[in-house]
Write an enzyme that holds these catalytic residues in place. Structure first.
Site, PDB file in Angstrom:
ATOM      1  N   GLY A  82     -14.174  -3.083   0.531  1.00  0.00           N
ATOM      2  CA  GLY A  82     -15.548  -2.332   0.436  1.00  0.00           C
ATOM      3  C   GLY A  82     -15.605  -1.562  -0.632  1.00  0.00           C
TER       4      GLY A  82
ATOM      5  N   ARG B  10       0.820  -1.060   0.161  1.00  0.00           N
ATOM      6  CA  ARG B  10      -0.088  -0.047  -0.057  1.00  0.00           C
ATOM      7  C   ARG B  10       0.832   1.312   0.028  1.00  0.00           C
ATOM      8  NH1 ARG B  10      -5.388  -1.085   3.747  1.00  0.00           N
ATOM      9  NH2 ARG B  10      -6.341  -2.924   2.547  1.00  0.00           N
TER      10      ARG B  10
ATOM     11  N   LYS C 296     -20.128 -14.281   4.014  1.00  0.00           N
ATOM     12  CA  LYS C 296     -21.626 -13.901   4.246  1.00  0.00           C
ATOM     13  C   LYS C 296     -22.124 -13.499   2.899  1.00  0.00           C
ATOM     14  CE  LYS C 296     -21.553 -12.527   8.807  1.00  0.00           C
ATOM     15  NZ  LYS C 296     -21.690 -11.378   9.943  1.00  0.00           N
TER      16      LYS C 296
ATOM     17  N   GLY D  51      -9.920  -8.185   0.827  1.00  0.00           N
ATOM     18  CA  GLY D  51      -8.782  -8.246   1.997  1.00  0.00           C
ATOM     19  C   GLY D  51      -8.085  -9.366   1.797  1.00  0.00           C
TER      20      GLY D  51
END
Length: 437
Positions: free
Chosen positions: A414, A38, A201, A390
């Site tokens: 996200g 990053r 999920k 991630g």
């Protein structure tokens, strides 16, 4: 097409610039930076600005601090690594506002870099406090804001949304590439388009699953998310993680996929075989359960008839990976695709092998990767793959040389999913448009 102004579209020469970066890096057990990708992702923008005599002030978050000054979430180690990468001294402020920040900012000269301490040491960051935003702008004396933190661009926080409202605001090269690449994949994909989606999920990805079914030629569901679909088919999943409350949602999604497959060529693939163990441990024995076709069980048991347990996950077992048939099937589709989107590993890739053995629940992911990067034949015959999420990115980063073999490895989990779903990203929408006066 990227519709926001970038650093190329603004006269940055010699200006004092506030750059929002994503230095939310992981650390190992000894407190060392485990992955600096990053930091590297921001370097092109930083060097572009430094080459034009800019004075740079960088702000970032790191983790979720328990209190102000939490040593485990200080950006000080990041300062050291950034200085090594840039090859210059990097100043460090022990806060992101206050007199020390103001003093250091006033003494910045062309080509200097100042890294502010973790903005999340202040609760006002996530609350997007107007006073906090003004304080950052005033104390840094910034003349321009550059958004280079795609990882939290889907959050309307002070550093990503409130501060850029107070300054001329443009995108860095990373944000430009992320938005342009993902938008093109969703709006004008090369075909065939394969989507591999995992995660824990269904409830976290209902919108994106519907979107993927709408635009893709093939969708493969893997990881713990697949367990809910298997349960919705009436298959035993033992002690596996799944969402009982989302069984009907899974059935609705499967019906939508079935209806599409009737009217046009489309594949919605769920695991046909799985790897199970009694515990998420590298000491637990694994076995393959042949859920549907039973070919694997027949071959393994020949000349005897397979035992019934070969076809069923037992009550004390957990599904921790997809089986070799399922992985090879997905890899086969990947080898024929022109573009792929991969979000979610196929198994629990964090568990490492014992005494030199292969990682027990990473076999499915490794086989899929073979299909995505061309190991299953001609290396030129593989899709342009966008990797997000991630756990997926962490897996890719953990294998030496693998990152470079994918078309685009996103820095935002996200954020990338929200963008794929068609949602506005506050940290991008707030930036100046190309035609801004």
């Amino acid at each position: 097409m990227f519709t926001k102004r970038t650093v190329r579209d603004y006269d940055v020469e010699g200006k004092k610039i506030l750059v929002c970066v994503d230095y939310n890096v992981p650390f190992d057990s000894e407190g060392n930076i485990a992955d600096d990708s990053r930091i590297h992702a921001s370097i092109d923008t930083l060097r572009y600005l430094l080459d034009r005599g800019c004075k740079l002030i960088l702000m970032s978050h790191l983790g979720r601090p328990k209190s102000r000054g939490d040593a485990n979430t200080s950006l000080l180690p990041v300062r050291d690594r950034l200085a090594d990468i840039l090859g210059i001294d990097v100043w460090f402020a022990e806060d992101c506002i206050g007199e020390k920040v103001k003093t250091l900012s006033e003494h910045l000269e062309s080509g200097h870099v100042l890294l502010l301490e973790n903005v999340r040491y202040h609760q006002e960051e996530e609350k997007n406090s107007e006073d906090f935003c003004r304080k950052i702008v005033e104390d840094t004396g910034a003349e321009l804001y550059v958004q280079e933190c795609f990882g939290t661009a889907h959050r309307a926080h002070a550093s990503t949304y409130g501060v850029p409202k107070l300054l001329p605001s443009v995108a860095g090269f990373l944000v430009e590439k992320e938005v342009a690449t993902i938008t093109r994949a969703m709006d004008q994909p090369e075909r065939p388009l394969l989507v591999i989606v995992g995660g824990a999920k269904i409830s976290d990805k209902i919108e994106i699953l519907h979107k993927f079914i709408d635009i893709a030629d093939a969708v493969a569901v893997v990881g713990a998310m697949a367990n809910t679909f298997l349960a919705a088919q009436g298959l035993a999943v033992g002690g596996s993680l799944y969402e009982q409350d989302e069984i009907e949602t899974a059935r609705d999604i499967m019906e939508k996929a079935r209806e599409k497959s009737i009217t046009q060529p489309f594949t919605f693939f769920l695991p046909k075989d799985v790897v199970v163990a009694s515990d998420v441990s590298n000491e637990a024995s694994t076995r393959i359960v042949d859920l549907t076709h039973h070919n694997w069980a027949d071959i393994s048991a020949y000349p005897k008839r397979p035992d019934q347990t070969s076809f069923e996950v037992q009550a004390d077992e957990k599904i921790l990976d997809i089986g070799p048939f399922s992985a090879a099937y997905i890899a086969g589709i990947a080898s024929q695709a022109k573009m792929a989107i991969w979000n979610g590993t196929a198994g629990v890739t964090e568990v490492k092998g014992l005494a030199g053995a292969a990682d027990p629940f990473s076999h499915g992911t490794r086989i899929i990767v073979d299909g995505l990067v061309g190991e299953r034949g001609d290396e030129a015959n593989h899709p342009f793959t966008i990797v997000g999420g991630g756990d997926t990115v962490s897996y890719v980063e953990s294998v030496a040389g693998l990152r470079e073999r994918f078309g685009h490895v996103s820095t935002g989990g996200g954020a990338s999913l929200d963008l794929m779903s068609g949602k506005d990203l506050p940290g991008v929408s707030v930036l100046w448009d190309k035609n801004h006066d």
